[in-house]
Design a protein around this motif. Structure first.
Motif, PDB file in Angstrom:
ATOM      1  N   VAL A  65     -60.176  -1.097 -67.131  1.00 47.51           N
ATOM      2  CA  VAL A  65     -59.725  -2.166 -66.247  1.00 47.51           C
ATOM      3  C   VAL A  65     -58.943  -3.224 -67.014  1.00 47.51           C
ATOM      4  CG1 VAL A  65     -60.484  -4.035 -64.725  1.00 47.51           C
ATOM      5  CG2 VAL A  65     -61.608  -1.811 -64.624  1.00 47.51           C
ATOM      6  N   GLU A  66     -59.414  -3.567 -68.193  1.00 44.92           N
ATOM      7  CA  GLU A  66     -58.781  -4.665 -68.941  1.00 44.92           C
ATOM      8  C   GLU A  66     -57.347  -4.341 -69.323  1.00 44.92           C
ATOM      9  OE1 GLU A  66     -59.629  -7.465 -72.896  1.00 44.92           O
ATOM     10  OE2 GLU A  66     -61.039  -5.885 -72.319  1.00 44.92           O
ATOM     11  N   SER A  67     -57.088  -3.123 -69.800  1.00 48.71           N
ATOM     12  CA  SER A  67     -55.714  -2.766 -70.172  1.00 48.71           C
ATOM     13  C   SER A  67     -54.813  -2.744 -68.942  1.00 48.71           C
ATOM     14  CB  SER A  67     -55.691  -1.411 -70.875  1.00 48.71           C
ATOM     15  OG  SER A  67     -56.137  -0.377 -70.008  1.00 48.71           O
ATOM     16  N   ALA A  68     -55.357  -2.311 -67.807  1.00 45.63           N
ATOM     17  CA  ALA A  68     -54.574  -2.327 -66.575  1.00 45.63           C
ATOM     18  C   ALA A  68     -54.239  -3.761 -66.168  1.00 45.63           C
ATOM     19  CB  ALA A  68     -55.335  -1.616 -65.463  1.00 45.63           C
ATOM     20  N   GLN A  69     -55.161  -4.693 -66.362  1.00 46.66           N
ATOM     21  CA  GLN A  69     -54.906  -6.099 -66.051  1.00 46.66           C
ATOM     22  C   GLN A  69     -53.763  -6.643 -66.898  1.00 46.66           C
ATOM     23  OE1 GLN A  69     -58.793  -7.792 -66.713  1.00 46.66           O
ATOM     24  NE2 GLN A  69     -59.296  -7.778 -64.530  1.00 46.66           N
ATOM     25  N   TYR A  70     -53.742  -6.305 -68.176  1.00 47.03           N
ATOM     26  CA  TYR A  70     -52.661  -6.768 -69.048  1.00 47.03           C
ATOM     27  C   TYR A  70     -51.308  -6.234 -68.594  1.00 47.03           C
ATOM     28  CZ  TYR A  70     -55.761  -8.876 -72.536  1.00 47.03           C
ATOM     29  OH  TYR A  70     -56.659  -9.678 -73.181  1.00 47.03           O
ATOM     30  N   ARG A  71     -51.278  -4.960 -68.174  1.00 43.23           N
ATOM     31  CA  ARG A  71     -50.007  -4.384 -67.721  1.00 43.23           C
ATOM     32  C   ARG A  71     -49.521  -5.066 -66.437  1.00 43.23           C
ATOM     33  NH1 ARG A  71     -52.213   0.388 -70.028  1.00 43.23           N
ATOM     34  NH2 ARG A  71     -53.452   0.830 -68.163  1.00 43.23           N
ATOM     35  N   ILE A  72     -50.437  -5.346 -65.530  1.00 43.70           N
ATOM     36  CA  ILE A  72     -50.054  -6.008 -64.279  1.00 43.70           C
ATOM     37  C   ILE A  72     -49.562  -7.422 -64.555  1.00 43.70           C
ATOM     38  CG2 ILE A  72     -50.979  -6.916 -62.101  1.00 43.70           C
ATOM     39  CD1 ILE A  72     -52.808  -4.439 -62.056  1.00 43.70           C
ATOM     40  N   LEU A  73     -50.253  -8.151 -65.435  1.00 47.56           N
ATOM     41  CA  LEU A  73     -49.822  -9.514 -65.780  1.00 47.56           C
ATOM     42  C   LEU A  73     -48.446  -9.495 -66.443  1.00 47.56           C
ATOM     43  CD1 LEU A  73     -53.137 -11.112 -67.095  1.00 47.56           C
ATOM     44  CD2 LEU A  73     -51.953 -11.603 -64.943  1.00 47.56           C
ATOM     45  N   ALA A  74     -48.180  -8.471 -67.264  1.00 47.34           N
ATOM     46  CA  ALA A  74     -46.867  -8.364 -67.903  1.00 47.34           C
ATOM     47  C   ALA A  74     -45.770  -8.147 -66.864  1.00 47.34           C
ATOM     48  CB  ALA A  74     -46.875  -7.228 -68.919  1.00 47.34           C
ATOM     49  N   LYS A  75     -46.052  -7.308 -65.850  1.00 43.59           N
ATOM     50  CA  LYS A  75     -45.069  -7.086 -64.790  1.00 43.59           C
ATOM     51  C   LYS A  75     -44.831  -8.369 -63.989  1.00 43.59           C
ATOM     52  CE  LYS A  75     -44.023  -2.686 -65.107  1.00 43.59           C
ATOM     53  NZ  LYS A  75     -42.622  -2.217 -65.311  1.00 43.59           N
ATOM     54  N   LEU A  76     -45.908  -9.075 -63.673  1.00 40.63           N
ATOM     55  CA  LEU A  76     -45.762 -10.322 -62.919  1.00 40.63           C
ATOM     56  C   LEU A  76     -45.007 -11.363 -63.733  1.00 40.63           C
ATOM     57  CD1 LEU A  76     -49.275 -10.582 -61.236  1.00 40.63           C
ATOM     58  CD2 LEU A  76     -47.101 -10.080 -60.123  1.00 40.63           C
ATOM     59  N   LYS A  77     -45.192 -11.365 -65.038  1.00 40.53           N
ATOM     60  CA  LYS A  77     -44.443 -12.288 -65.896  1.00 40.53           C
ATOM     61  C   LYS A  77     -42.950 -11.984 -65.822  1.00 40.53           C
ATOM     62  CE  LYS A  77     -44.059 -13.940 -70.670  1.00 40.53           C
ATOM     63  NZ  LYS A  77     -44.564 -13.793 -72.059  1.00 40.53           N
ATOM     64  N   SER A  78     -42.597 -10.692 -65.795  1.00 35.99           N
ATOM     65  CA  SER A  78     -41.187 -10.307 -65.682  1.00 35.99           C
ATOM     66  C   SER A  78     -40.606 -10.751 -64.350  1.00 35.99           C
ATOM     67  CB  SER A  78     -41.042  -8.786 -65.835  1.00 35.99           C
ATOM     68  OG  SER A  78     -41.480  -8.357 -67.109  1.00 35.99           O
ATOM     69  N   VAL A  79     -41.405 -10.629 -63.275  1.00 36.99           N
ATOM     70  CA  VAL A  79     -40.945 -11.066 -61.952  1.00 36.99           C
ATOM     71  C   VAL A  79     -40.727 -12.583 -61.949  1.00 36.99           C
ATOM     72  CG1 VAL A  79     -41.614 -11.312 -59.535  1.00 36.99           C
ATOM     73  CG2 VAL A  79     -42.004  -9.151 -60.721  1.00 36.99           C
ATOM     74  N   ARG A  80     -41.655 -13.312 -62.548  1.00 38.71           N
ATOM     75  CA  ARG A  80     -41.510 -14.772 -62.609  1.00 38.71           C
ATOM     76  C   ARG A  80     -40.273 -15.172 -63.409  1.00 38.71           C
ATOM     77  NH1 ARG A  80     -45.612 -18.136 -61.211  1.00 38.71           N
ATOM     78  NH2 ARG A  80     -47.542 -17.189 -60.449  1.00 38.71           N
ATOM     79  N   GLU A  81     -39.960 -14.392 -64.427  1.00 33.15           N
ATOM     80  CA  GLU A  81     -38.758 -14.677 -65.216  1.00 33.15           C
ATOM     81  C   GLU A  81     -37.513 -14.512 -64.349  1.00 33.15           C
ATOM     82  OE1 GLU A  81     -36.647 -15.996 -68.398  1.00 33.15           O
ATOM     83  OE2 GLU A  81     -38.838 -15.909 -68.191  1.00 33.15           O
ATOM     84  N   ALA A  82     -37.513 -13.486 -63.496  1.00 31.43           N
ATOM     85  CA  ALA A  82     -36.393 -13.313 -62.567  1.00 31.43           C
ATOM     86  C   ALA A  82     -36.326 -14.476 -61.590  1.00 31.43           C
ATOM     87  CB  ALA A  82     -36.540 -11.988 -61.810  1.00 31.43           C
ATOM     88  N   PHE A  83     -37.477 -14.924 -61.094  1.00 25.73           N
ATOM     89  CA  PHE A  83     -37.507 -16.056 -60.174  1.00 25.73           C
ATOM     90  C   PHE A  83     -36.995 -17.334 -60.843  1.00 25.73           C
ATOM     91  CE2 PHE A  83     -41.165 -14.133 -57.438  1.00 25.73           C
ATOM     92  CZ  PHE A  83     -40.238 -13.307 -56.832  1.00 25.73           C
ATOM     93  N   LYS A  84     -37.229 -17.480 -62.149  1.00 27.70           N
ATOM     94  CA  LYS A  84     -36.722 -18.662 -62.858  1.00 27.70           C
ATOM     95  C   LYS A  84     -35.198 -18.714 -62.819  1.00 27.70           C
ATOM     96  CE  LYS A  84     -40.503 -19.360 -66.175  1.00 27.70           C
ATOM     97  NZ  LYS A  84     -40.866 -19.331 -67.618  1.00 27.70           N
ATOM     98  N   HIS A  85     -34.580 -17.554 -62.712  1.00 27.50           N
ATOM     99  CA  HIS A  85     -33.122 -17.479 -62.604  1.00 27.50           C
ATOM    100  C   HIS A  85     -32.685 -17.379 -61.140  1.00 27.50           C
ATOM    101  CE1 HIS A  85     -33.740 -16.331 -66.830  1.00 27.50           C
ATOM    102  NE2 HIS A  85     -32.517 -16.781 -67.028  1.00 27.50           N
ATOM    103  N   ASN A  86     -33.616 -17.704 -60.218  1.00 31.23           N
ATOM    104  CA  ASN A  86     -33.330 -17.695 -58.778  1.00 31.23           C
ATOM    105  C   ASN A  86     -32.871 -16.329 -58.290  1.00 31.23           C
ATOM    106  OD1 ASN A  86     -33.919 -20.490 -58.594  1.00 31.23           O
ATOM    107  ND2 ASN A  86     -31.876 -20.956 -59.366  1.00 31.23           N
ATOM    108  N   SER A  87     -33.395 -15.287 -58.902  1.00 31.39           N
ATOM    109  CA  SER A  87     -33.102 -13.914 -58.518  1.00 31.39           C
ATOM    110  C   SER A  87     -34.324 -13.363 -57.792  1.00 31.39           C
ATOM    111  CB  SER A  87     -32.791 -13.074 -59.762  1.00 31.39           C
ATOM    112  OG  SER A  87     -32.597 -11.720 -59.431  1.00 31.39           O
ATOM    113  N   ILE A  88     -34.220 -13.109 -56.478  1.00 32.85           N
ATOM    114  CA  ILE A  88     -35.402 -12.768 -55.699  1.00 32.85           C
ATOM    115  C   ILE A  88     -35.428 -11.335 -55.178  1.00 32.85           C
ATOM    116  CG2 ILE A  88     -35.810 -15.145 -54.967  1.00 32.85           C
ATOM    117  CD1 ILE A  88     -34.515 -14.470 -52.310  1.00 32.85           C
TER     118      ILE A  88
END
Length: 291
Positions: A65-88
């Motif tokens: 479970v823990e490694s899966a949590q890290y992978r999901i958080l990494a994906k969400l971080k990438s999405v947030r980075e796109a949102f920082k550039h107003n790319s939705i």
């Protein structure tokens, strides 16, 4: 944006109607928007494409479970980075579809077992179909996956709120203007959408249709890029552009043409165009085309 009629695939990108329903809910917390940086030599800032956050990331939770949590958080971080550039797009719609899937699976181990993706095990040459084989998981492994689903749901929702705030901001700061006389036939026509980063006006042809499924009606707005017009110091008015379109395409003698006006310096394909298409669908609905 075309929605398929077959029975719903939980891993498929969400329909436009799904995104519209989610965006119509209560407004979330407000977030500050970051204006995209511009480099005088290389042009506007861009965000690299990423693999979407899908249900596949939840499968390893049956073992770790823990490694899966890290992978999901990494994906969400990438999405947030796109949102920082107003790319939705397509990040926001993917998140909304995933959140609905996760919410529907929480509390149902049998549903989780059915929804999880399988690996390709072969091809049926007779029918030309791909054969998938699902990984066999015991109840303890499925319980771990359910635990991960419950953990991930608020994290996904928080990311959705950030993307929704940008969507609503752009929607509030974009106006749809009818160009010339509006014909009675509205199922085909043109969109004029500005791209202030590239100093261009994009002309797109659209086709609107309503598809009837078993229990739902699906709205489809298909757009095809027709041409781009450089925006110099003296820009051609929309009425002139419409006349040129009539000359260039005589199959629509008086095409429904809509000019979208905004002062936002946001990404065209990832943000401005998806918002413009949603605004046009709302307009066409108000004219009775969804009936």
């Amino acid at each position: 944006m075309v929605q398929a009629l077959p029975q719903r695939n939980l891993l498929a990108p969400p329909s436009f109607d799904l995104m519209k329903r989610a965006l119509s809910r209560a407004r979330p917390r407000r977030y500050y928007l970051r204006v995209p940086a511009r480099n005088r030599l290389s042009g506007p800032a861009t965000v690299p494409m990423m693999n979407p956050l899908t249900l596949d990331l939840f499968l390893p939770a049956g073992k770790d479970v823990e490694s899966a949590q890290y992978r999901i958080l990494a994906k969400l971080k990438s999405v947030r980075e796109a949102f920082k550039h107003n790319s939705i797009y397509p990040h926001l719609s993917n998140l909304i579809g995933l959140h609905e899937t996760v919410s529907s699976l929480v509390g149902g181990i049998d549903d989780i077992r059915e929804a999880l993706p399988g690996a390709i095990s072969g091809i049926d040459l007779g029918s030309g179909t791909v054969i998938y084989e699902k990984e066999k998981l015991d109840d303890d492994q499925l319980a771990h996956i359910e635990e991960l689903l419950r953990w991930a749901r608020p994290h996904i929702q928080e990311a959705i709120e950030v993307g929704r705030t940008i969507f609503e901001f752009v929607d509030d700061n974009m106006e749809l203007e009818e160009v010339g006389i509006v014909p009675s036939y509205l199922k085909e026509g043109y969109l004029l959408v500005p791209d202030r980063q590239m100093m261009e006006l994009h002309v797109l042809r659209y086709e609107f249709s309503v598809l009837v499924g078993v229990n739902e009606r699906y709205q489809s707005l298909k757009t095809t890029h027709f041409k781009s017009i450089p925006r110099g110091r003296v820009a051609a008015p929309p009425a002139t552009i419409k006349l040129d379109l009539v000359t260039e395409n005589r199959d629509l003698p008086n095409p429904a043409t809509y000019h979208f006006v905004t002062q936002l310096d946001f990404p065209f394909s990832d943000t401005l165009l998806p918002v413009a298409k949603r605004k046009l669908i709302r307009y066409l609905n108000s004219r009775g085309l969804a009936a």
